[in-house]
Design a protein around this motif. Structure first.
Motif, PDB file in Angstrom:
ATOM      1  N   ALA A  26       1.907  37.623   9.521  1.00  0.00           N
ATOM      2  CA  ALA A  26       0.907  37.985  10.428  1.00  0.00           C
ATOM      3  C   ALA A  26      -0.344  36.778  10.106  1.00  0.00           C
ATOM      4  CB  ALA A  26       0.447  39.376  10.614  1.00  0.00           C
ATOM      5  N   ALA A  27      -0.677  36.531   9.017  1.00  0.00           N
ATOM      6  CA  ALA A  27      -1.812  35.872   8.602  1.00  0.00           C
ATOM      7  C   ALA A  27      -1.417  34.652   8.968  1.00  0.00           C
ATOM      8  CB  ALA A  27      -2.054  36.184   7.203  1.00  0.00           C
ATOM      9  N   GLY A  28      -0.204  34.186   8.590  1.00  0.00           N
ATOM     10  CA  GLY A  28       0.315  32.802   9.027  1.00  0.00           C
ATOM     11  C   GLY A  28       0.489  32.395  10.510  1.00  0.00           C
ATOM     12  N   ILE A  29       0.785  33.300  11.238  1.00  0.00           N
ATOM     13  CA  ILE A  29       0.622  33.294  12.853  1.00  0.00           C
ATOM     14  C   ILE A  29      -0.666  32.829  13.098  1.00  0.00           C
ATOM     15  CG2 ILE A  29       1.021  34.166  14.888  1.00  0.00           C
ATOM     16  CD1 ILE A  29       3.577  35.743  13.836  1.00  0.00           C
ATOM     17  N   LEU A  30      -1.560  33.779  12.744  1.00  0.00           N
ATOM     18  CA  LEU A  30      -3.085  33.462  12.868  1.00  0.00           C
ATOM     19  C   LEU A  30      -3.653  32.145  12.659  1.00  0.00           C
ATOM     20  CD1 LEU A  30      -4.859  36.914  12.384  1.00  0.00           C
ATOM     21  CD2 LEU A  30      -4.577  35.669  14.432  1.00  0.00           C
ATOM     22  N   LEU A  31      -3.293  31.692  11.300  1.00  0.00           N
ATOM     23  CA  LEU A  31      -3.768  30.371  10.852  1.00  0.00           C
ATOM     24  C   LEU A  31      -3.105  29.054  11.524  1.00  0.00           C
ATOM     25  CD1 LEU A  31      -4.993  28.841   8.751  1.00  0.00           C
ATOM     26  CD2 LEU A  31      -3.121  28.931   7.477  1.00  0.00           C
ATOM     27  N   ILE A  32      -1.933  29.267  12.098  1.00  0.00           N
ATOM     28  CA  ILE A  32      -1.203  28.164  13.022  1.00  0.00           C
ATOM     29  C   ILE A  32      -1.937  28.242  14.375  1.00  0.00           C
ATOM     30  CG2 ILE A  32       0.672  27.833  14.432  1.00  0.00           C
ATOM     31  CD1 ILE A  32       2.442  28.769  12.046  1.00  0.00           C
ATOM     32  N   THR A  33      -2.406  29.528  14.918  1.00  0.00           N
ATOM     33  CA  THR A  33      -2.968  29.540  15.964  1.00  0.00           C
ATOM     34  C   THR A  33      -4.352  28.958  16.354  1.00  0.00           C
ATOM     35  OG1 THR A  33      -1.945  31.560  16.945  1.00  0.00           O
ATOM     36  CG2 THR A  33      -3.985  31.169  17.890  1.00  0.00           C
ATOM     37  N   MET A  58       1.075  37.819  21.553  1.00  0.00           N
ATOM     38  CA  MET A  58       1.776  37.645  20.501  1.00  0.00           C
ATOM     39  C   MET A  58       1.469  36.734  19.182  1.00  0.00           C
ATOM     40  SD  MET A  58       5.604  36.968  22.357  1.00  0.00           S
ATOM     41  CE  MET A  58       4.817  35.754  23.587  1.00  0.00           C
ATOM     42  N   GLU A  59       0.392  35.700  19.973  1.00  0.00           N
ATOM     43  CA  GLU A  59      -0.259  34.883  18.574  1.00  0.00           C
ATOM     44  C   GLU A  59      -1.400  35.363  18.069  1.00  0.00           C
ATOM     45  OE1 GLU A  59      -0.775  31.023  20.376  1.00  0.00           O
ATOM     46  OE2 GLU A  59      -2.106  32.113  22.230  1.00  0.00           O
ATOM     47  N   PHE A  60      -2.117  36.333  18.832  1.00  0.00           N
ATOM     48  CA  PHE A  60      -3.535  36.979  18.206  1.00  0.00           C
ATOM     49  C   PHE A  60      -3.407  38.404  17.975  1.00  0.00           C
ATOM     50  CE2 PHE A  60      -7.906  38.015  18.816  1.00  0.00           C
ATOM     51  CZ  PHE A  60      -8.321  37.529  17.784  1.00  0.00           C
ATOM     52  N   PHE A  61      -3.238  39.136  19.020  1.00  0.00           N
ATOM     53  CA  PHE A  61      -3.546  40.671  19.030  1.00  0.00           C
ATOM     54  C   PHE A  61      -2.430  41.401  18.290  1.00  0.00           C
ATOM     55  CE2 PHE A  61      -6.110  39.356  22.888  1.00  0.00           C
ATOM     56  CZ  PHE A  61      -7.100  39.947  22.347  1.00  0.00           C
ATOM     57  N   LEU A  62      -1.354  40.917  18.238  1.00  0.00           N
ATOM     58  CA  LEU A  62      -0.340  41.575  17.434  1.00  0.00           C
ATOM     59  C   LEU A  62      -0.405  41.060  16.075  1.00  0.00           C
ATOM     60  CD1 LEU A  62       2.413  43.135  17.395  1.00  0.00           C
ATOM     61  CD2 LEU A  62       3.752  41.244  17.777  1.00  0.00           C
ATOM     62  N   PRO A  63      -0.530  40.154  15.656  1.00  0.00           N
ATOM     63  CA  PRO A  63      -1.024  39.765  14.265  1.00  0.00           C
ATOM     64  C   PRO A  63      -2.077  40.610  13.558  1.00  0.00           C
ATOM     65  CG  PRO A  63      -0.389  37.705  15.145  1.00  0.00           C
ATOM     66  CD  PRO A  63      -0.558  38.757  16.283  1.00  0.00           C
ATOM     67  N   VAL A  64      -3.008  40.580  14.439  1.00  0.00           N
ATOM     68  CA  VAL A  64      -4.302  41.209  13.920  1.00  0.00           C
ATOM     69  C   VAL A  64      -4.060  42.610  13.860  1.00  0.00           C
ATOM     70  CG1 VAL A  64      -6.620  41.990  14.553  1.00  0.00           C
ATOM     71  CG2 VAL A  64      -6.043  39.729  14.772  1.00  0.00           C
ATOM     72  N   THR A  65      -3.308  43.467  14.531  1.00  0.00           N
ATOM     73  CA  THR A  65      -2.872  44.846  14.471  1.00  0.00           C
ATOM     74  C   THR A  65      -1.957  44.946  13.282  1.00  0.00           C
ATOM     75  OG1 THR A  65      -2.748  44.895  17.114  1.00  0.00           O
ATOM     76  CG2 THR A  65      -1.672  46.522  15.930  1.00  0.00           C
ATOM     77  N   VAL A  66      -1.159  44.148  13.085  1.00  0.00           N
ATOM     78  CA  VAL A  66      -0.434  44.146  11.773  1.00  0.00           C
ATOM     79  C   VAL A  66      -1.013  44.103  10.677  1.00  0.00           C
ATOM     80  CG1 VAL A  66       1.561  43.004  10.512  1.00  0.00           C
ATOM     81  CG2 VAL A  66       1.758  43.322  12.952  1.00  0.00           C
ATOM     82  N   ILE A  67      -2.102  43.375  10.778  1.00  0.00           N
ATOM     83  CA  ILE A  67      -2.851  43.127   9.272  1.00  0.00           C
ATOM     84  C   ILE A  67      -3.975  44.410   9.168  1.00  0.00           C
ATOM     85  CG2 ILE A  67      -4.813  41.671   8.298  1.00  0.00           C
ATOM     86  CD1 ILE A  67      -3.568  39.488   9.607  1.00  0.00           C
TER      87      ILE A  67
END
Length: 316
Positions: A162-169, A139-148
């Motif tokens: 999605a980019a925001g979630i990646l940045l927070i991670t 949820m915090e890495f692969f899903l955002p990468v897929t969306v981007i």
């Protein structure tokens, strides 16, 4: 900051360059305190990418075998499609989980880089912890990468989130005291550099059997495991070159030798130059004796093993 080549060599040796380390203390259930080195965020990122590349290679080989084997033609098309997507999903999702469960917190790439996932409560890594940290990573890495990646050139609201979630991670790993991401927080885990075991030499093997000092079974019955460990610590101390300190070490060993000789009834004189030889010979003989007794079920913890228990302990 160390240059990339030095960083890479440091990773392969199970350490990190000076100034780039974070330490972690873990208290085990046995009361031990382990001082461990946390894996750096960049190290973890490299390992995650390499792990996913290995999974991708396996998936490609599976897809090639699937189509060339004719399974898709032998089965009902709808059933074949369902089986294909289910298999690829489980391989991609659970491949790393299974590796961490089987190899106690390590994947193939973690083994190569000398890294390991551990439980912060000091117990062994549990299957539930592995499951939680890996599912949260989806949820915090692969899903955002897929969306981007699915957006192409159209970067809209979903891609921004999605980019925001990646940045927070990423920021969580960098600024966390234990370099933890959200999945590690929820699973109570951390990623460390796998410590390299450094074994001390076997004192019994290193001790030469001096034929001048032969001990009887009755003499060896006086002491237990605790006293053996104390004597081992004394023998492991390397002689110093400082005159005062060397004299203090010699006096301490002489006092110990005299105490042992008095307790076991050793009557032969022990010369000043024979003290360490006497202690080493007694250590080797005492260890062999205790190991033989232990094989017979006789665990001798200390020198009081032969004394009768108090009445209140003997008759609870």
């Amino acid at each position: 900051m160390a240059n990339p080549l030095k960083r890479f060599k440091a990773w392969r040796q199970g350490r990190t360059p000076a100034g780039d380390t974070k330490r972690l203390e873990v208290h085990t259930a046995e009361g031990l305190v382990l001082n461990l080195t946390l894996a750096a965020p960049f190290q973890r990122a490299v390992v995650v990418v390499l792990d996913q590349l290995l999974v991708l290679i396996v998936l490609i080989l599976f897809i090639i075998g699937y189509f060339y084997s004719g399974i898709n033609r032998a089965l009902n098309p709808a059933l074949a499609t369902i089986l294909f997507y289910l298999t690829t999903f489980f391989m991609r999702t659970f491949a790393l989980m299974v590796q961490e469960m089987v190899w106690n917190g390590r994947t193939l790439c973690k083994i190569w880089f000398g890294m390991r996932v551990i439980s912060l409560d000091g117990t062994g890594l549990k299957s539930g912890q592995v499951l939680v940290r890996n599912l949260v990573r989806e949820m915090e890495f692969f899903l955002p990468v897929t969306v981007i990646l699915s957006a192409g050139g159209d970067f809209g609201f979903n891609q921004t989130m999605a980019a925001g979630i990646l940045l927070i991670t990423v920021l969580t790993i960098f600024f966390s005291r234990r370099s933890q991401r959200l999945g590690d927080y929820l699973a109570n885990t951390a990623v460390i550099m796998d410590p390299k075991p450094v074994l001390l030499p076997d004192m019994a093997a290193a001790s030469s059997r001096d034929t001048r000092f032969i001990f009887t079974k009755a003499q060896l019955d006086h002491y237990g495991r605790h006293e053996l460990h104390v004597l081992e610590d004394v023998l492991r101390v390397k002689p110093t070159t400082a005159q005062n300190e060397r004299k203090r070490q010699d006096d301490k060993q002489k006092t110990i030798a005299e105490t042992i000789a008095k307790r076991i009834g050793w009557v032969d004189p022990i010369g000043d130059g024979q003290v360490r030889s006497f202690l080493a010979a007694f250590y080797a003989a005492q260890r062999d004796h205790l190991e033989r007794r232990r094989m017979m079920g006789d665990l001798r913890e200390n020198k009081f093993h032969g004394e009768p228990k108090p009445a209140e302990e003997a008759n609870p």
